[in-house]
Design a protein around this motif. Structure first.
Motif, PDB file in Angstrom:
ATOM      1  N   SER A 199      39.750  31.384  37.614  1.00 39.88           N
ATOM      2  CA  SER A 199      39.096  32.132  38.476  1.00 39.88           C
ATOM      3  C   SER A 199      38.195  31.196  39.393  1.00 39.88           C
ATOM      4  CB  SER A 199      38.222  33.522  37.683  1.00 39.88           C
ATOM      5  OG  SER A 199      37.560  34.156  38.935  1.00 39.88           O
ATOM      6  N   LEU A 200      37.146  30.669  38.549  1.00 38.94           N
ATOM      7  CA  LEU A 200      36.407  29.678  39.277  1.00 38.94           C
ATOM      8  C   LEU A 200      37.128  28.668  40.149  1.00 38.94           C
ATOM      9  CD1 LEU A 200      33.309  28.758  39.072  1.00 38.94           C
ATOM     10  CD2 LEU A 200      34.278  27.003  37.521  1.00 38.94           C
ATOM     11  N   ILE A 246      33.055  21.970  35.567  1.00 35.17           N
ATOM     12  CA  ILE A 246      34.295  21.836  35.999  1.00 35.17           C
ATOM     13  C   ILE A 246      33.969  21.798  37.574  1.00 35.17           C
ATOM     14  CG2 ILE A 246      36.139  23.504  36.916  1.00 35.17           C
ATOM     15  CD1 ILE A 246      36.088  24.780  34.072  1.00 35.17           C
ATOM     16  N   LEU A 247      32.932  22.275  38.162  1.00 36.81           N
ATOM     17  CA  LEU A 247      32.615  22.267  39.465  1.00 36.81           C
ATOM     18  C   LEU A 247      32.074  21.025  39.832  1.00 36.81           C
ATOM     19  CD1 LEU A 247      30.659  25.659  40.019  1.00 36.81           C
ATOM     20  CD2 LEU A 247      32.881  24.972  41.184  1.00 36.81           C
ATOM     21  N   HIS A 294      31.541  25.887  33.249  1.00 35.62           N
ATOM     22  CA  HIS A 294      31.797  26.273  34.630  1.00 35.62           C
ATOM     23  C   HIS A 294      30.801  25.010  35.506  1.00 35.62           C
ATOM     24  CE1 HIS A 294      33.278  30.466  34.617  1.00 35.62           C
ATOM     25  NE2 HIS A 294      34.042  29.715  33.862  1.00 35.62           N
ATOM     26  N   LYS A 295      29.875  24.849  35.021  1.00 36.77           N
ATOM     27  CA  LYS A 295      29.156  23.508  35.700  1.00 36.77           C
ATOM     28  C   LYS A 295      29.977  22.165  35.630  1.00 36.77           C
ATOM     29  CE  LYS A 295      24.765  21.106  35.686  1.00 36.77           C
ATOM     30  NZ  LYS A 295      23.317  21.237  34.917  1.00 36.77           N
ATOM     31  N   SER A 337      38.698  32.520  32.979  1.00 35.21           N
ATOM     32  CA  SER A 337      37.423  32.463  33.605  1.00 35.21           C
ATOM     33  C   SER A 337      37.465  30.931  34.297  1.00 35.21           C
ATOM     34  CB  SER A 337      35.992  32.371  32.899  1.00 35.21           C
ATOM     35  OG  SER A 337      36.104  31.442  31.842  1.00 35.21           O
ATOM     36  N   ALA A 338      38.094  30.057  33.956  1.00 39.77           N
ATOM     37  CA  ALA A 338      38.314  28.746  34.513  1.00 39.77           C
ATOM     38  C   ALA A 338      38.934  28.785  35.620  1.00 39.77           C
ATOM     39  CB  ALA A 338      38.574  27.578  33.655  1.00 39.77           C
ATOM     40  N   MET A 374      29.568  29.366  28.724  1.00 45.81           N
ATOM     41  CA  MET A 374      30.744  29.498  29.822  1.00 45.81           C
ATOM     42  C   MET A 374      29.857  28.879  31.135  1.00 45.81           C
ATOM     43  SD  MET A 374      32.434  32.905  31.542  1.00 45.81           S
ATOM     44  CE  MET A 374      33.126  33.651  30.142  1.00 45.81           C
TER      45      MET A 374
END
Length: 210
Positions: A25-26, A201-202, A198-199, A22-23, A194
């Motif tokens: 893909s992000l 990572i962004l 994701h927050k 998922s990372a 998740m």
């Protein structure tokens, strides 16, 4: 490796169950929005026809001819050498961004730390890669027991995923040790939800001076 263009090589690392897929893909979506280009995505071991055949040798257990630790390490670096020479470097040289699912840090952690083969890993790393390394590595850090529980829910485990817990604990310690010494390796807490991962990572990607 000197590049005159602004292409980048970004790698996602982590133990089993850390949420790499998922990372990836992000991060891939971020790269496309940032550059207007779809990144070249790779995985290790694998990524070329020959390297994928090596992946099968590494991942599939053969009880009649168990893969010894040293042979595993040699196969991983042979596959990596193929991928770097035939996919990653050519892509970077033509201006593409490359997004990798694992790279050399995994071998340092799994074969170097987990298997106890660090001298061999360092020799092979230097011989096959020289000073070539990712511009940025996102290491998704998770407690090994939690990660393996997540991985088990995905289906049948492969030969590497079936290693004992202490193997993954040694690998995790090695991941964190290298991250502490290298400012191109960012540690993300993958034990969060998740959405939280994701927050983070962004936020990290947006803070970079691309």
């Amino acid at each position: 490796m000197n590049r005159e263009n602004k292409s980048k090589f970004i790698v996602i690392e982590g133990l089993e169950g850390a949420g790499k897929s998922s990372a990836i893909s992000l991060v891939g979506d971020f790269i496309e929005k940032h550059t207007g280009l779809v990144p070249v995505c790779t995985r290790e071991p694998g990524g070329t026809p020959l390297a994928e055949r090596m992946r099968d040798l590494i991942k599939i257990a053969d009880e009649t001819d168990p893969l010894c630790d040293e042979a595993e390490c040699l196969l991983l670096y042979a596959a990596r050498a193929q991928l770097v020479a035939n996919v990653i470097k050519p892509a970077l040289n033509r201006g593409a961004w490359v997004l990798g699912d694992r790279h050399n840090l995994s071998s340092l952690a799994y074969q170097g730390g987990g298997r106890g083969l660090m001298p061999l890993v360092q020799v092979l790393s230097k011989a096959t890669l020289g000073d070539f390394k990712p511009d940025l590595t996102l290491y998704l850090d998770i407690d090994p027991a939690q990660g393996l529980q997540r991985a088990a829910k995905r289906g049948e485990l492969d030969r590497i995923e079936k290693q004992a817990l202490d193997f993954f604990e040694r690998a995790r310690a090695t991941f964190l040790s290298f991250a502490k010494e290298d400012d191109t390796i960012a540690v993300i807490d993958a034990g969060q939800t998740m959405a939280e991962v994701h927050k983070d990572i962004l936020a990290l990607l947006q803070s970079q001076d691309w």
